[in-house]
Design an enzyme around this catalytic site. Structure first.
Site, PDB file in Angstrom:
ATOM      1  N   GLY A  53       0.837  -1.188   0.000  1.00 47.97           N
ATOM      2  CA  GLY A  53       0.000   0.000   0.000  1.00 47.97           C
ATOM      3  C   GLY A  53       0.875   1.243   0.000  1.00 47.97           C
ATOM      4  N   SER A 120       6.693  -4.460  -1.791  1.00 47.04           N
ATOM      5  CA  SER A 120       6.276  -3.134  -2.217  1.00 47.04           C
ATOM      6  C   SER A 120       6.384  -2.176  -1.012  1.00 47.04           C
ATOM      7  CB  SER A 120       4.863  -3.199  -2.799  1.00 47.04           C
ATOM      8  OG  SER A 120       4.528  -2.031  -3.491  1.00 47.04           O
ATOM      9  N   TRP A 121       5.304  -1.496  -0.608  1.00 46.95           N
ATOM     10  CA  TRP A 121       5.367  -0.691   0.609  1.00 46.95           C
ATOM     11  C   TRP A 121       5.753  -1.557   1.804  1.00 46.95           C
ATOM     12  CZ3 TRP A 121       6.008   3.541   3.199  1.00 46.95           C
ATOM     13  CH2 TRP A 121       5.592   3.604   4.549  1.00 46.95           C
ATOM     14  N   ASP A 274       8.872  -5.139 -13.498  1.00 46.59           N
ATOM     15  CA  ASP A 274       8.053  -4.472 -12.490  1.00 46.59           C
ATOM     16  C   ASP A 274       7.843  -3.021 -12.932  1.00 46.59           C
ATOM     17  OD1 ASP A 274       7.008  -3.209 -10.214  1.00 46.59           O
ATOM     18  OD2 ASP A 274       8.135  -4.500  -8.844  1.00 46.59           O
ATOM     19  N   HIS A 302       5.243  -6.894 -10.775  1.00 49.86           N
ATOM     20  CA  HIS A 302       5.277  -6.415  -9.395  1.00 49.86           C
ATOM     21  C   HIS A 302       4.526  -7.297  -8.403  1.00 49.86           C
ATOM     22  CE1 HIS A 302       5.607  -3.408  -6.226  1.00 49.86           C
ATOM     23  NE2 HIS A 302       4.303  -3.503  -6.009  1.00 49.86           N
TER      24      HIS A 302
END
Length: 329
Positions: A53, A120-121, A274, A302
């Site tokens: 996120g 990711s986050w 990605d 990704h």
């Protein structure tokens, strides 16, 4: 029909679905209550899973990356999203609040050291957490690295990724007057926090659609409509963090502090194609992280659900489970 004939689906590499043996709402202060669950073996290798996120929330599929006989799997929804409450709340919701929450969860569960798994986050948060608390992180498993730099935000919201996905970028930008398109994060911020629920939901869905369209190497660019509640939390929280530059003290904070985790072993699993978090960030991190190792997955983008990404992450964690003594967990 599969777009890549002969390629297995991600689920083929995962462990069977399991249910939690513990679920709780943890009061972390500031009016926030965070959903925390545990599954697998209560005596197994503790691993905390950090979702993406910001604002993505955790999902049952995330439990399946770990051998349930070997791991004690801890999932939680970060402030303001998933099952945590209040929903979509940005007050007292910063990177440093989340870092403190991770430590609070570790202490509440009586865990001395654990493996940290994030994409990711979630990879951003794992790195910042480990740099702040290197004594607590025994191993880092990172996917689709995002270093929360202006360069990365410019790529995704400033027209870089648009060079590959012009139709989707056109839909994303078309909702905003042309005069405001020089700063799409700020333009969406005004609408996502307008106070008009319908406007916020419309722009939240558009924000989520732009990201979802680019997540997989197999994407046809049409991700479908995201449920309103999920989209609103996801978009508002993500935008809130990006407007505030990840709440970091300087651009490049993670790489400037990477020496603090030089001794912590870990693996970076990165999709070659990605489009959300291009491989340069993973490459830069690996060059500065003495005990880290980079694995590029050739035919992957990704998403956690990319088959090659899932296969490699499961393999990495199997090795951790077999060698827990090596990591002191």
């Amino acid at each position: 029909m599969d777009k890549f004939p002969g390629q297995k689906r991600a689920a083929a590499f995962l462990y069977p679905p399991i249910e939690p043996f513990d679920q709780q709402m943890l009061d972390v202060g500031d009016g926030h209550r965070v959903y925390v669950e545990q599954s697998g073996n209560p005596e197994g290798v503790p691993v905390v899973v950090l979702h993406g996120g910001p604002g993505g929330g955790c999902s049952p599929a995330m439990r399946r990356y770990f051998d349930p006989e070997a791991f004690r799997v801890i999932l939680f929804d970060q402030r303001g999203c998933g099952r945590s409450r209040p929903h979509a709340m940005i007050e007292a919701n910063t990177t440093w609040h989340l870092v403190a929450d991770i430590e609070r969860i570790r202490c509440a569960l009586g865990i001395q050291r654990w493996a940290v798994f994030g994409g990711s986050w979630g990879a951003t948060l794992a790195l910042i957490y480990a740099e702040a608390h290197p004594e607590s992180a025994a191993f880092l498993a990172l996917r689709g690295v995002f270093l929360s730099t202006q360069r990365e935000l410019d790529w995704f919201y400033g027209g870089g990724a648009a060079q590959f996905w012009p139709e989707q970028w056109g839909r994303f930008t078309s909702l905003v007057p042309e005069a405001e398109r020089g700063d799409m994060i700020a333009a969406y911020h005004r609408r996502l926090f307008s106070g008009d629920f319908m406007v916020e939901t419309r722009f939240a869905r558009a924000w989520a659609a732009w990201e979802n369209a680019l997540a997989s190497v197999e994407s046809d660019g049409n991700p479908g409509e995201t449920p309103a509640d999920y989209a609103r939390a996801f978009a508002r929280l993500e935008n809130h963090y990006f407007v505030n530059k990840g709440f970091l003290d300087e651009d490049g904070h993670i790489l400037r502090n990477v020496g603090k985790i030089g001794h912590i072993p870990g693996v970076i699993v990165q999709g070659r194609y990605d489009m959300i978090c291009p491989p340069k960030s993973a490459h830069d991190l690996a060059n500065g992280w003495r005990a880290g190792r980079l694995h590029i997955v050739r035919a992957a983008g990704h998403a956690l659900s990319e088959p090659g990404i899932s296969q490699e992450l499961v393999r990495v964690m199997q090795a951790v489970g077999r060698n827990r003594g090596t990591y002191g967990i």
